[in-house]
Write an enzyme that holds these catalytic residues in place. Structure first.
Site, PDB file in Angstrom:
ATOM      1  N   HIS A 191       1.513  -0.024 -10.327  1.00  0.00           N
ATOM      2  CA  HIS A 191       0.490  -0.808  -9.625  1.00  0.00           C
ATOM      3  C   HIS A 191       0.118  -2.061 -10.432  1.00  0.00           C
ATOM      4  CE1 HIS A 191      -2.814  -0.404  -6.361  1.00  0.00           C
ATOM      5  NE2 HIS A 191      -2.547  -1.666  -6.598  1.00  0.00           N
ATOM      6  N   ARG A 228       0.850  -1.184   0.000  1.00  0.00           N
ATOM      7  CA  ARG A 228       0.000   0.000   0.000  1.00  0.00           C
ATOM      8  C   ARG A 228       0.887   1.235   0.000  1.00  0.00           C
ATOM      9  NH1 ARG A 228      -3.111  -2.980  -1.525  1.00  0.00           N
ATOM     10  NH2 ARG A 228      -5.064  -3.735  -0.617  1.00  0.00           N
TER      11      ARG A 228
END
Length: 311
Positions: free
Chosen positions: A274, A226
């Protein structure tokens, strides 16, 4: 009985899930109508959910037995006061396999020093021999499903693997530590550090300037977990000071990463957009179907979120 399932997610995801989700439900013996319309919410039995699909108020779904997330991360919805139904996060084989491949690939890249050769612009006869994996310590912060399978894969390659989690874990082949007292010794030994913690109030900004200073000089940071786990300014300062040797980052506080962000230009930062791990519609649909089957049979749901812990 014909169940009604609401698919609440961005339109592009519906196009990807339309066929696999119907197939998975049929294979599980579940008769269901899947809709993307939010009319008659009191007739919906299950909500398949992803953020940015337009749904923020769950209170009208009075009949819904569960909200089934398409994402592993549920931090954007756990604090929603209207969400009183059981919430399940996504854990599927494709997600795990993708993460293991990214983590092991990046660890081996830095362990073997491959950038010396890949990035060379001319003759570069550098015969520095890397240590064996058994002589390199890799630390994995976060020992949930993704952290555990990644740590296990690294241990299978014979790295010395340290694992850290907020609460005690005992995992074969992994030297596990936990809690506040266990964090510093893990960081002090981590030549390569992998962040796979969930985002919670306790983990936001966990890797700040003080904790970065605990790492061995020249350590490598990998963050496929994260973006909020790290203090970005502190990471840049540690890189500039030589405390960090390299940072390979897949997740960020703002995504897409702004074009003027200093990570793009820093010579010791690798940005991947990502892509470390992505939910695959076919395997994820089978997880959704299995949870619907379980709920209808009165069995425990898979991957149910503990609201107090946030994951």
């Amino acid at each position: 009985m014909m169940l009604r399932i609401l698919f609440s997610a961005p339109t592009a995801l519906w196009e990807e899930y339309r066929t696999p989700l119907r197939q998975a439900l049929a294979e599980a013996g579940i008769a269901a109508e899947i809709t993307t319309a939010t009319e008659a919410p009191d007739e919906i039995d299950y909500v398949v959910f992803a953020p940015r699909g337009g749904l923020s108020d769950f209170s009208p779904f009075t009949r819904a037995k569960a909200v089934l997330s398409l994402w592993a991360g549920v931090e954007t919805v756990t604090g929603n006061p209207t969400l009183t139904q059981p919430l399940c996060r996504m854990v599927d084989a494709g997600l795990e396999e993708g993460m293991v491949e990214w983590v092991t690939g990046q660890v081996l890249r830095h362990h073997l020093g491959l950038d010396r050769y890949i990035c060379a612009t001319g003759p570069h006869w550098d015969q520095r021999v890397p240590p064996l994996a058994r002589d390199r310590t890799v630390a994995v912060l976060g020992l949930g499903e993704l952290g555990w399978v990644s740590a296990r894969a690294l241990a299978a390659l014979r790295f010395r693997v340290l694992g850290w989690s907020r609460t005690p874990r005992a995992l074969p082949g992994i030297e596990c530590r936990h809690g506040t007292d266990g964090l510093r010794p893990v960081l002090e030994a981590a030549e390569i550090l992998v962040l796979l913690l969930p985002r919670t109030p306790e983990t936001e900004g966990l890797l700040d300037a003080e904790r970065l200073s605990w790492l061995p000089e020249g350590a490598v940071l990998l963050n496929p977990g994260r973006g909020a786990l790290i203090d970005e300014a502190a990471v840049l300062a540690a890189l500039d000071a030589g405390r960090l040797g390299h940072a390979t980052l897949d997740v960020f506080q703002t995504e897409p990463l702004p074009p003027d962000h200093p990570f793009w230009q820093h010579p010791r930062v690798t940005v991947t957009p990502h892509v470390a791990s992505e939910t695959r519609p076919a395997s994820a649909s089978r997880v959704i179907a299995e949870n619907v089957r379980r709920a209808e049979a009165g069995e425990a749901l898979l991957f149910r979120v503990d609201r107090a812990r946030g994951y």
